[in-house]
Each structure stands twice: as structure tokens, then as C-alpha cells.
Design a protein around this motif. Sequence first.
Motif, mmCIF file in Angstrom:
data_model
loop_
_atom_site.group_PDB
_atom_site.id
_atom_site.type_symbol
_atom_site.label_atom_id
_atom_site.label_comp_id
_atom_site.label_asym_id
_atom_site.label_seq_id
_atom_site.Cartn_x
_atom_site.Cartn_y
_atom_site.Cartn_z
ATOM 1 N N VAL A 169 0.859 -1.469 -0.063
ATOM 2 C CA VAL A 169 0.030 -0.854 0.137
ATOM 3 C C VAL A 169 0.381 1.150 0.075
ATOM 4 C CG1 VAL A 169 -1.828 1.735 1.301
ATOM 5 C CG2 VAL A 169 -2.036 -1.149 1.197
ATOM 6 N N ALA A 170 2.259 0.796 1.064
ATOM 7 C CA ALA A 170 2.582 2.833 0.946
ATOM 8 C C ALA A 170 2.973 3.082 -0.621
ATOM 9 C CB ALA A 170 3.797 2.217 1.884
ATOM 10 N N ALA A 171 4.103 1.330 -1.023
ATOM 11 C CA ALA A 171 4.261 1.718 -2.164
ATOM 12 C C ALA A 171 3.351 1.779 -3.911
ATOM 13 C CB ALA A 171 4.532 0.649 -3.049
ATOM 14 N N LEU A 172 2.171 1.566 -3.644
ATOM 15 C CA LEU A 172 0.671 2.331 -4.384
ATOM 16 C C LEU A 172 1.144 3.337 -3.898
ATOM 17 C CD1 LEU A 172 -1.198 0.504 -6.472
ATOM 18 C CD2 LEU A 172 -2.404 1.055 -3.802
ATOM 19 N N ALA A 173 0.489 3.868 -2.792
ATOM 20 C CA ALA A 173 0.517 5.612 -2.836
ATOM 21 C C ALA A 173 1.613 6.477 -3.018
ATOM 22 C CB ALA A 173 0.176 6.236 -1.182
ATOM 23 N N HIS A 174 2.991 6.278 -2.745
ATOM 24 C CA HIS A 174 3.403 5.931 -2.832
ATOM 25 C C HIS A 174 3.994 6.797 -4.752
ATOM 26 C CE1 HIS A 174 8.193 7.153 -4.201
ATOM 27 N NE2 HIS A 174 8.085 8.410 -3.329
ATOM 28 N N ASP A 175 4.230 5.755 -5.705
ATOM 29 C CA ASP A 175 3.392 5.915 -7.044
ATOM 30 C C ASP A 175 2.539 6.643 -7.795
ATOM 31 O OD1 ASP A 175 5.898 4.959 -6.455
ATOM 32 O OD2 ASP A 175 5.723 2.933 -7.725
ATOM 33 N N ASP A 176 1.259 6.979 -6.297
ATOM 34 C CA ASP A 176 0.047 7.505 -6.713
ATOM 35 C C ASP A 176 -0.467 6.833 -8.029
ATOM 36 O OD1 ASP A 176 -1.887 9.638 -6.093
ATOM 37 O OD2 ASP A 176 -1.289 10.649 -8.430
ATOM 38 N N ALA A 177 -0.326 5.468 -7.903
ATOM 39 C CA ALA A 177 -1.208 3.869 -8.387
ATOM 40 C C ALA A 177 -2.212 4.372 -8.453
ATOM 41 C CB ALA A 177 0.504 3.130 -8.600
ATOM 42 N N SER A 178 -2.590 2.913 -9.759
ATOM 43 C CA SER A 178 -4.316 2.973 -9.410
ATOM 44 C C SER A 178 -4.132 0.893 -9.844
ATOM 45 C CB SER A 178 -5.260 3.549 -10.314
ATOM 46 O OG SER A 178 -5.087 4.683 -9.688
ATOM 47 N N LEU A 179 -5.261 0.261 -8.997
ATOM 48 C CA LEU A 179 -5.533 -0.867 -9.998
ATOM 49 C C LEU A 179 -6.539 -1.941 -9.957
ATOM 50 C CD1 LEU A 179 -2.967 -3.657 -9.927
ATOM 51 C CD2 LEU A 179 -3.614 -3.693 -7.195
ATOM 52 N N SER A 180 -7.069 -2.184 -10.606
ATOM 53 C CA SER A 180 -8.325 -2.155 -10.924
ATOM 54 C C SER A 180 -8.668 -4.025 -11.909
ATOM 55 C CB SER A 180 -9.192 -1.833 -11.742
ATOM 56 O OG SER A 180 -8.131 -1.057 -13.143
ATOM 57 N N GLY A 181 -9.574 -4.180 -11.670
ATOM 58 C CA GLY A 181 -10.354 -5.480 -12.112
ATOM 59 C C GLY A 181 -11.754 -6.130 -11.613
ATOM 60 N N GLU A 182 -11.248 -6.765 -12.442
ATOM 61 C CA GLU A 182 -12.590 -7.390 -11.864
ATOM 62 C C GLU A 182 -12.429 -9.180 -11.291
ATOM 63 O OE1 GLU A 182 -14.375 -9.100 -15.369
ATOM 64 O OE2 GLU A 182 -15.261 -7.617 -15.621
ATOM 65 N N TRP A 183 -13.735 -9.930 -10.896
ATOM 66 C CA TRP A 183 -13.294 -11.534 -10.055
ATOM 67 C C TRP A 183 -14.550 -11.817 -10.028
ATOM 68 C CZ3 TRP A 183 -10.936 -8.214 -5.422
ATOM 69 C CH2 TRP A 183 -9.917 -8.187 -5.675
ATOM 70 N N PRO A 184 -14.555 -13.443 -10.583
ATOM 71 C CA PRO A 184 -15.942 -13.752 -10.939
ATOM 72 C C PRO A 184 -16.523 -14.045 -9.369
ATOM 73 C CG PRO A 184 -14.327 -15.424 -10.774
ATOM 74 C CD PRO A 184 -14.022 -13.753 -10.748
ATOM 75 N N ALA A 185 -17.844 -13.870 -9.344
ATOM 76 C CA ALA A 185 -17.949 -13.893 -7.554
ATOM 77 C C ALA A 185 -18.001 -15.159 -6.774
ATOM 78 C CB ALA A 185 -20.184 -13.435 -7.187
ATOM 79 N N ALA A 186 -18.375 -15.907 -7.318
ATOM 80 C CA ALA A 186 -17.796 -17.557 -6.608
ATOM 81 C C ALA A 186 -16.375 -17.888 -6.304
ATOM 82 C CB ALA A 186 -18.089 -18.461 -7.908
ATOM 83 N N SER A 187 -15.950 -16.335 -6.294
ATOM 84 C CA SER A 187 -13.802 -16.583 -6.084
ATOM 85 C C SER A 187 -13.766 -15.873 -4.642
ATOM 86 C CB SER A 187 -13.254 -16.079 -7.350
ATOM 87 O OG SER A 187 -13.487 -14.856 -7.457
ATOM 88 N N LEU A 188 -15.234 -15.653 -4.491
ATOM 89 C CA LEU A 188 -14.840 -15.030 -2.784
ATOM 90 C C LEU A 188 -15.499 -15.894 -1.730
ATOM 91 C CD1 LEU A 188 -15.237 -10.622 -4.133
ATOM 92 C CD2 LEU A 188 -13.400 -12.191 -4.130
ATOM 93 N N GLN A 189 -14.894 -16.567 -1.188
ATOM 94 C CA GLN A 189 -16.507 -17.625 -0.316
ATOM 95 C C GLN A 189 -16.904 -17.396 -0.372
ATOM 96 O OE1 GLN A 189 -15.934 -21.275 -1.492
ATOM 97 N NE2 GLN A 189 -17.911 -21.671 -0.532
ATOM 98 N N ARG A 190 -16.336 -16.501 1.050
ATOM 99 C CA ARG A 190 -17.881 -15.882 1.846
ATOM 100 C C ARG A 190 -18.747 -15.237 1.299
ATOM 101 N NH1 ARG A 190 -14.491 -12.200 5.480
ATOM 102 N NH2 ARG A 190 -12.965 -11.697 3.716
#
Length: 184
Positions: free
Chosen positions: A13-34
Motif C-alpha cells: 500500500v505504501a508503494a502504491l500511494a508513493h507512486d500515486d498508482a491505481s489498480l483495478s480488475g474484476e473477479w467472479p463472485a464465486a471466487s470470493l468464498q465468504r
Amino acid sequence: MKSRAFVPEKLDVAALAHDDASLSGEWPAASLQRLADSAAPEAPASGWPALQWSLHGETRQPKGGKAQIWLHLTASGQVALTCQRCLKPVHEDIDIDRWIRFVDTEAEAAALDVDSDDDVLALPRHLDARELIEDELLLALPLVPRHEACPEPLAHVDDLPVAEADERPNPFAKLAALKRGGSA
């Protein structure tokens, strides 16, 4: 300078904030077990649309203070839960838009979290963003999912079958007869 590759399951997180970077994507709902476990039995998570998410790190420099690490988390998706009125699947849209501030220690996070409207967490060496996003999605689920208007009319109490009276005698009737001086 070469740009860093960020992985959501082991996010710095510190490196992401330092670089002012973004990350995005999508996951199948079934992959989030809870989250998938909350699905209505007739509408399993494998049939839900993919969940969209994005993370953006930011460093803020308040006047007279030390730099602050912030993470902007957004996520959206559609889930199918069990309606608590008709017990049929109800589709709910979930949208999350949250800022999270990271501090050095758990004690500092606990102290600041009490007074802040924003979420405050201790900065881990590596954050499992997938788990954080799933936590936020679970917190966004309605406590009592239900349709605005159920697809089938609900049964009224008058329409329900009446149970037959028990064949056993009422024990309190026997007690009342004993109190009156009669035999049971």
C-alpha cells in the motif's frame, strides 16, 4: 524509473500511494468464498455477474504534519440473496466507495478511528486487497434482504391450515379441577 507491478493479493500500500498508482480488475463472485456463501440457494454465486473493483493509492501532506497514506477503494456488483418475506431470490446491487487511511501502529489506528469518519487501519507490510474488498462487500450487504414487492403474493394468516387439536388433555384443566375439589 520503471513502474512497479502491483498484485492485489500481496499489495504494498505504501508503494502504491508513493507512486500515486491505481489498480483495478474484476473477479467472479464465486471466487470470493465468504460472499458466495451468502447466496440464495436458487441463485448461486456462480451465476452472478463479475464484481468490479479499483484501488488508488495517494499520499497526502497535511500542513505541519507527516505524510499520510490513503487508499481509495471502489467496488460494485450484483448479488442474489434470500428475500426475508417470500424466501425467493432477490437481486441486490452493491456499490462501495470508501477512503481508508493507513497509520503506523494498531494503537494509533484505534485512537484515530474513534474520532474519524474515515476508516483507519494499521499499515501492513503486504495487504491482501482481495480480502479487504470482500470484507467491504460483506459489510455492504443488506441486513434484511427483501423485494420492494414480492413476485408472488404472500400467504395470509387466515389462509394457513389450522393444526388439529392435540388428543392429549390439557394439564392445566386437570389442575383446575383438583383446585375445585373434584377429581381429575
